[in-house]
Design an enzyme around this catalytic site. Structure first.
Site, PDB file in Angstrom:
ATOM      1  N   GLY A 124       0.890   3.744   2.152  1.00  0.00           N
ATOM      2  CA  GLY A 124       1.103   4.374   3.448  1.00  0.00           C
ATOM      3  C   GLY A 124       0.092   5.454   3.748  1.00  0.00           C
ATOM      4  N   HIS A 180      -6.084 -20.951  10.882  1.00  0.00           N
ATOM      5  CA  HIS A 180      -7.456 -21.288  10.481  1.00  0.00           C
ATOM      6  C   HIS A 180      -8.136 -20.146   9.746  1.00  0.00           C
ATOM      7  CE1 HIS A 180     -11.516 -22.670  10.317  1.00  0.00           C
ATOM      8  NE2 HIS A 180     -11.869 -21.487  10.771  1.00  0.00           N
ATOM      9  N   ASP A 184       0.870  -1.172   0.000  1.00  0.00           N
ATOM     10  CA  ASP A 184       0.000   0.000   0.000  1.00  0.00           C
ATOM     11  C   ASP A 184       0.914   1.231   0.000  1.00  0.00           C
ATOM     12  OD1 ASP A 184       0.988   0.370   2.486  1.00  0.00           O
ATOM     13  OD2 ASP A 184      -0.890   0.062   3.546  1.00  0.00           O
ATOM     14  N   CYS A 189     -13.738 -27.808   7.612  1.00  0.00           N
ATOM     15  CA  CYS A 189     -12.464 -27.199   7.230  1.00  0.00           C
ATOM     16  C   CYS A 189     -11.348 -28.230   7.325  1.00  0.00           C
ATOM     17  CB  CYS A 189     -12.182 -26.015   8.157  1.00  0.00           C
ATOM     18  SG  CYS A 189     -10.575 -25.243   7.892  1.00  0.00           S
ATOM     19  N   ASP A 234      -7.984  -6.920   0.499  1.00  0.00           N
ATOM     20  CA  ASP A 234      -7.105  -7.139   1.645  1.00  0.00           C
ATOM     21  C   ASP A 234      -7.867  -6.689   2.870  1.00  0.00           C
ATOM     22  OD1 ASP A 234      -6.643  -4.110   1.173  1.00  0.00           O
ATOM     23  OD2 ASP A 234      -5.728  -4.500   3.110  1.00  0.00           O
ATOM     24  N   CYS A 277      -8.058 -27.344   7.315  1.00  0.00           N
ATOM     25  CA  CYS A 277      -6.802 -26.658   7.637  1.00  0.00           C
ATOM     26  C   CYS A 277      -6.069 -27.413   8.741  1.00  0.00           C
ATOM     27  CB  CYS A 277      -7.059 -25.203   8.037  1.00  0.00           C
ATOM     28  SG  CYS A 277      -7.447 -24.972   9.782  1.00  0.00           S
ATOM     29  N   GLY A 297     -11.049   4.573   0.408  1.00  0.00           N
ATOM     30  CA  GLY A 297     -11.961   5.419   1.158  1.00  0.00           C
ATOM     31  C   GLY A 297     -13.283   4.765   1.503  1.00  0.00           C
ATOM     32  N   CYS A 352      -7.837 -27.321  12.152  1.00  0.00           N
ATOM     33  CA  CYS A 352      -9.065 -28.121  12.272  1.00  0.00           C
ATOM     34  C   CYS A 352      -8.792 -29.621  12.159  1.00  0.00           C
ATOM     35  CB  CYS A 352     -10.084 -27.678  11.220  1.00  0.00           C
ATOM     36  SG  CYS A 352     -10.744 -26.033  11.576  1.00  0.00           S
ATOM     37  N   ASP A 379      -2.401   8.573  -1.737  1.00  0.00           N
ATOM     38  CA  ASP A 379      -3.680   9.279  -1.803  1.00  0.00           C
ATOM     39  C   ASP A 379      -4.057   9.757  -0.414  1.00  0.00           C
ATOM     40  OD1 ASP A 379      -4.040   6.767  -0.722  1.00  0.00           O
ATOM     41  OD2 ASP A 379      -6.078   6.557  -1.476  1.00  0.00           O
TER      42      ASP A 379
END
Lengths: 370, 370
Positions: free
Chosen positions: A94, A337, A92, A306, A268, A308, A218, A311, A146
């Site tokens: 910042g 997880h 990003d 799940c 994200d 993972c 934003g 789990c 921005d």
């Protein structure tokens, strides 16, 4: 060469499936990027990220600028080498971090004066220096600097802010072009708060600059959820259809599923990782607060649907114990997880698009308990 | 059936190599047991422990008794199942923890009254209840409840304390025998502070009770290192040669190498894990404080002679950054390395014994930088 390719378009919605081709591998979209603020996804070893097939992570320019410093990272071979991560990285700009410390900063046309949240030291960031920093880090996707307009915001303030961001976007691009070899990409960021006409003007300004990718910034800054989706619904169709669209800082699993239907490709959010550390876990049957006494002797896995590593191996009772005892392993297993849950969801999203039945996923979500 | 087998004896020292056969697998000795205080080796996933070939860990009865409670663990199928660890577990008796909170406890012949360090709640532990708790946990090796004599201590106090511990050892064994089926083992603990005659009497008392393993307790509690080794040198030869010998709470890499030469088979210590979290790392070339500015741009691995996942992938510069940023990944990667370092060292120790050349390892250590 950085390139975005759309492989499937869902006919019932605006959802699309595609691939971001980067110098550090291909990234299938729609994609969720786990947040690696300071060069690590908190509490998650790279090995697990790789095992979960994470293709891209997001790192924070602001944090890395302050510590360990972008010059140092550059001397150590760039961010990929520094953190030993050879898949894609988006940084990003910042802007969000600088503007979220309101008492510590002062903005003018040239850039932003601010004080470090770590040691109070004074710094000045400009659109040009933010590009230089991201070049030093060597991320595959960089973002323009921005001003993240706060919410609520008057039309006149939102307009001034958006126009400043658009002038800065042009300055970012000009700096970018002095070294751009096409291997990496700089994305523009649409601003304009909740005002559709400002969003449209912001899109027009960025389209003129011909960014290879467009972010919507934003949003998710305190506005009601309905308002966020209204803005998104009005803005997304304005964006060039052949460029990746990135909705910054969003969101819950439901948000992601809805936003994909509106044509968003990239996301994200700190939610899965931060919630994990707070014991709030996403499951196929809704959210679980693992500290709840109901789980004290619950031998079942966190999410029976799940696969993972958390789990597959551990019970809710053990996870609750680790959480209450404040053990590192609590943050580790919970994060593993939650990130797995998000990435699995994105795989499911991509599958439904490929089968041209995204509407079915939307409908199943509306019936789900969370 | 629990059984200890000696496979090699070094002719130049008292070092021996062997195997502890437990219901949860074989454990090659000399062995270092990573400390899993509350049912997790802090900051280390079980998967990594397994990958490092950890065959046995130590869990703390005191901590598990208070949280989540031994009854709860028993209802959840015992400690192995609760924490999803199917290799061997040794539980200490809680004595050390109870006695280390001096202001919170009161001892009498029957047992110890104390207050929880978590919530101040009042508890009473007896030799019998400590056996019951360890039975509920289902550890492969349980320890008798003893009073860990503080240092320094007068001869008269050390004698009274040792004699109490020996009476408690007998009570522990009597309770143990009511359910003992030979699958698990109860070890006695030699006390007697730094007084050789008391240590000898303590050994005699435990030998009479015919424990399948013998621990040396009450060392590494503040006495000078030389004094610890004098006591160990005088005590170890008194122990039955066919039983495993466990030196509790010790120690540094150098301590372990020296103690093995005196005939010790088992060790536990929080040093590798606690130091890891504090950024103090063991390497083949001495200790490293990772926060040191010297490592800020050091691209070399933590220990060039180490093949652990941390050293294979990450630079000192990145590890320093993670430490300074207070990231979970710092504790994770540092712990992974330090535990790996200890287990590698134990492998080396066992090899030198097998080659009947332990003296060479001792000599190489004396030349080493740390």
């Amino acid at each position: 060469m950085f390139r975005f390719e759309i492989t499937h378009r869902d006919s019932g919605t605006s959802a699309r499936r595609g691939v971001l081709h980067t110098a550090h591998g291909d990234v299938e979209t729609p994609v969720f990027m786990p947040v690696a603020t300071a060069g690590t996804v908190k509490a998650l070893q790279h090995e697990w990220l790789e095992q979960l097939d994470t293709r891209i992570i997001l790192a924070n320019t602001y944090h890395l600028f302050l510590r360990p410093g972008h010059d140092r990272v550059a001397r150590l071979g760039g961010l990929h080498r520094f953190m030993s991560w050879d898949r894609a990285i988006l940084t990003d700009s910042g802007g969000y971090q600088v503007f979220s410390h309101r008492e510590l900063r002062r903005i003018d046309e040239e850039g932003v004066h601010f004080r470090s949240h770590l040691d109070g030291s004074a710094h000045f960031l400009t659109p040009e220096s933010v590009i230089d920093i991201q070049n030093a880090l060597g991320s595959d996707i960089a973002m323009v600097f921005d001003e993240c307009t706060p919410y609520p915001c008057s039309h006149v303030d939102a307009e001034k802010s958006m126009e400043l961001s658009m002038r800065w976007a042009r300055r970012c691009l000009e700096r970018w072009r002095t070294t751009d070899d096409g291997a990496r990409a700089l994305f523009g960021i649409v601003q304009g708060s909740v005002f559709r006409e400002l969003r449209r003007r912001s899109v027009d300004a960025l389209v003129d600059l011909d960014f290879p990718g467009m972010a919507i910034g934003g949003l998710s800054v305190g506005e009601p959820k309905d308002e966020m989706f209204e803005v998104l619904e009005a803005t997304a169709p304005l964006l060039p259809s052949d460029r990746p669209r990135y909705l910054m800082g969003v969101g819950t699993p439901e948000d992601l599923i809805r936003a994909v239907a509106l044509g968003v490709d990239m996301f994200d959010c700190v939610l899965p990782t931060r919630n994990a550390r707070n014991g709030c876990l996403f499951t196929s049957r809704g959210r679980i607060l693992i500290r709840n006494a109901a789980y004290a002797e619950d031998q079942s896995p966190l999410d029976p649907d799940c696969a993972c590593p958390t789990c597959r191996r551990y019970s809710r009772a053990y996870l609750r114990h680790l959480y209450l005892a404040g053990e590192h392993l609590s943050a580790i297993l919970n994060t593993l997880h939650n990130v797995s849950f998000y990435l699995d969801m994105m795989r499911k999203i991509r599958e439904f698009i490929a089968f041209n039945s995204y509407q079915k996923l939307l409908e199943s979500m509306e019936k789900s308990p969370d």
